[in-house]
Design a protein around this motif. Structure first.
Motif, mmCIF file in Angstrom:
data_model
loop_
_atom_site.group_PDB
_atom_site.id
_atom_site.type_symbol
_atom_site.label_atom_id
_atom_site.label_comp_id
_atom_site.label_asym_id
_atom_site.label_seq_id
_atom_site.Cartn_x
_atom_site.Cartn_y
_atom_site.Cartn_z
ATOM 1 N N PRO A 66 28.327 -58.533 10.022
ATOM 2 C CA PRO A 66 27.285 -59.093 10.806
ATOM 3 C C PRO A 66 27.320 -60.495 11.164
ATOM 4 C CG PRO A 66 26.641 -58.675 8.642
ATOM 5 C CD PRO A 66 28.154 -58.415 8.594
ATOM 6 N N PRO B 236 45.697 -68.734 16.333
ATOM 7 C CA PRO B 236 44.986 -67.980 17.541
ATOM 8 C C PRO B 236 46.126 -67.738 18.589
ATOM 9 C CG PRO B 236 44.253 -70.364 17.605
ATOM 10 C CD PRO B 236 45.103 -70.386 16.370
ATOM 11 N N GLN C 26 30.628 -71.951 4.836
ATOM 12 C CA GLN C 26 32.015 -72.701 5.373
ATOM 13 C C GLN C 26 31.808 -74.194 5.468
ATOM 14 O OE1 GLN C 26 33.426 -70.635 8.764
ATOM 15 N NE2 GLN C 26 34.123 -68.670 7.833
ATOM 16 N N ASN D 252 34.005 -58.037 13.844
ATOM 17 C CA ASN D 252 33.140 -59.307 13.550
ATOM 18 C C ASN D 252 32.131 -59.798 14.504
ATOM 19 O OD1 ASN D 252 32.554 -61.400 11.765
ATOM 20 N ND2 ASN D 252 34.055 -62.899 12.860
ATOM 21 N N ARG D 253 31.270 -60.523 13.871
ATOM 22 C CA ARG D 253 29.990 -61.241 14.531
ATOM 23 C C ARG D 253 29.099 -59.850 15.324
ATOM 24 N NH1 ARG D 253 30.843 -67.206 16.164
ATOM 25 N NH2 ARG D 253 28.584 -67.120 15.655
ATOM 26 N N GLN E 33 45.608 -75.831 12.857
ATOM 27 C CA GLN E 33 44.103 -76.320 12.825
ATOM 28 C C GLN E 33 43.872 -76.624 11.532
ATOM 29 O OE1 GLN E 33 41.597 -74.499 16.013
ATOM 30 N NE2 GLN E 33 42.781 -72.655 15.246
ATOM 31 N N GLN F 257 28.548 -69.584 8.637
ATOM 32 C CA GLN F 257 28.986 -71.184 8.872
ATOM 33 C C GLN F 257 28.331 -72.098 7.855
ATOM 34 O OE1 GLN F 257 27.143 -71.175 13.062
ATOM 35 N NE2 GLN F 257 27.969 -69.204 13.317
ATOM 36 N N ARG G 24 26.003 -63.879 11.111
ATOM 37 C CA ARG G 24 24.964 -64.501 10.005
ATOM 38 C C ARG G 24 25.247 -65.962 10.144
ATOM 39 N NH1 ARG G 24 22.637 -60.768 11.385
ATOM 40 N NH2 ARG G 24 22.007 -59.062 10.128
ATOM 41 N N GLY H 99 39.148 -67.947 17.860
ATOM 42 C CA GLY H 99 37.704 -67.838 17.394
ATOM 43 C C GLY H 99 37.011 -66.852 17.024
ATOM 44 N N VAL H 100 37.588 -65.690 16.528
ATOM 45 C CA VAL H 100 37.087 -64.348 16.672
ATOM 46 C C VAL H 100 36.602 -64.110 15.257
ATOM 47 C CG1 VAL H 100 37.817 -63.391 18.782
ATOM 48 C CG2 VAL H 100 39.307 -63.065 16.473
ATOM 49 N N GLY H 101 37.220 -64.858 14.066
ATOM 50 C CA GLY H 101 36.970 -64.724 12.802
ATOM 51 C C GLY H 101 37.964 -64.699 11.889
ATOM 52 N N LYS H 102 39.258 -64.777 12.193
ATOM 53 C CA LYS H 102 40.466 -64.693 11.314
ATOM 54 C C LYS H 102 40.355 -65.322 9.894
ATOM 55 C CE LYS H 102 43.073 -66.217 14.681
ATOM 56 N NZ LYS H 102 42.092 -66.180 15.636
ATOM 57 N N THR H 103 40.089 -66.593 10.310
ATOM 58 C CA THR H 103 39.616 -67.594 9.143
ATOM 59 C C THR H 103 38.597 -67.140 8.252
ATOM 60 O OG1 THR H 103 40.722 -69.613 10.273
ATOM 61 C CG2 THR H 103 39.496 -69.988 8.334
ATOM 62 N N THR H 104 37.562 -66.890 8.925
ATOM 63 C CA THR H 104 36.168 -66.193 8.143
ATOM 64 C C THR H 104 36.746 -64.905 7.272
ATOM 65 O OG1 THR H 104 34.901 -67.065 9.931
ATOM 66 C CG2 THR H 104 34.054 -65.168 8.568
#
Ligand SMILES: Nc1ncnc2c1ncn2[C@@H]1O[C@H](COP(=O)(O)OP(=O)(O)OP(=O)(O)O)[C@@H](O)[C@H]1O
Ligand SMILES: [Mg+2]
Length: 279
Positions: free
Chosen positions: A219, A134, A228, A189-190, A41, A225, A221, A12-17
């Motif tokens: 950042p 993950p 996506q 990230n984030r 997933q 989301q 933002r 959930g840290v942003g790999k896919t992002t």
């Protein structure tokens, strides 16, 4: 073809992002990209809305032949520049311990086939992005066996340093099987720019990992989301938040391309313009 595994110790840290953001930046830049969804997933697959395929990741890992590979790769809804090797929910079965040593090299075999099809002019990719699940389990390790660059993702939290350290150790360990593999960097990230805690954690990461920490952080933002959720490239979302995130991805992509062997499709001076624009 440059192959980048995007991984983290934590979920959930942003790999896919990061995979989607780099694919979006690459699309804007005309770099033909294949996203390989290694995560059971299947979040990257869902966000890219590919056409239905007869085969998926587990078929490719069972039989990494050109025929199966071609049947598992299809175009995304984003446009011609981004294709997907679609994920399989049953890939979870491959993630645990396998008494026979498993098939860690199958993905590498499949990507070698892909490279040959590219060399023959049958497929167009310049960049291959591997979206890892993950954990640092078998699927992530197979990505590290197949990739030539590893991009680590973390959030700026108290456990970031130890998480990144362990992910680096996994990369180092896999270099015994894959000497071409090199760490590309750490994406933070984030980040909330006004958070002292986040700044403290970023400084801590820089003290330990030096220039491997990407000079630009992503950042936090809402646009990420939203884009996506709408299955849109972040570069096309059009809000101020989306533009901010897109510029950060432009810089991370520029660094990724510089680190690799791929030829830029644009004239010599384009990258400088591209980086300047992002700054
Ligand atoms: N920079 C950001 N700003 C706002 N939301 C974000 C940002 N990065 C990620 N998110 C959101 O956080 C959630 C988790 O991100 P993402 O799915 O990319 O993580 P992941 O590491 O791939 O997760 P997993 O380990 O489950 O595969 C998603 O809902 C995503 O939209
Ligand atoms: Mg993911």
């Amino acid at each position: 073809m440059q192959t980048v595994a995007v991984l983290s110790l934590k979920g959930g840290v942003g790999k896919t992002t990061v995979v989607l953001g780099l694919a979006s930046a690459a699309m804007r830049r005309g770099v033909r990209t294949l996203v390989v969804d290694l995560d059971p997933q299947c979040n990257a697959t869902a966000a890219l809305e590919p056409e239905k395929t007869a085969k998926g990741l587990t078929d490719v890992l069972a039989d990494p032949s050109p025929e199966v590979l071609r049947a598992a790769v299809t175009s995304s809804s984003w446009g011609d520049e981004v294709d997907v090797l679609v994920g399989s929910e049953d890939a979870e079965d491959l993630n645990g311990h396998q008494p026979d040593g498993g098939h860690l090299s199958r993905l590498q075999d499949a990507l070698s086939e892909l490279d040959e099809l590219i060399a023959e002019g049958q497929l167009p990719y310049q960049l291959v992005l591997l979206d890892c699940p993950p954990s640092l389990g078998r699927l992530t390790r197979s990505a590290l066996v197949a990739a030539d660059r590893a991009l680590l993702v973390t959030e700026p939290t108290i456990f970031a340093v130890s998480g990144v350290q362990r992910a680096f150790e996994a990369v180092q360990a896999e270099r015994a099987n894959n000497p071409d593999l090199q760490p590309l960097g750490v994406v933070v990230n984030r980040v909330r720019p006004r958070s002292h805690e986040h700044q403290y954690r970023i400084d801590e990461l820089r003290d330990i990992f030096g220039p491997l920490v990407m000079p630009v952080a992503l950042p936090d933002r809402l646009a990420v989301q939203q884009a996506q959720g709408a299955c849109m490239p972040i570069h096309q979302w059009g809000t101020p938040g989306a533009r901010e995130v897109s510029l950060a991805f432009n810089l991370i992509l520029a660094r990724t391309l510089r680190s690799g062997r791929i030829r830029r499709p644009e004239p010599e001076d384009e990258e400088e313009d591209f980086v300047e624009e992002a700054e």
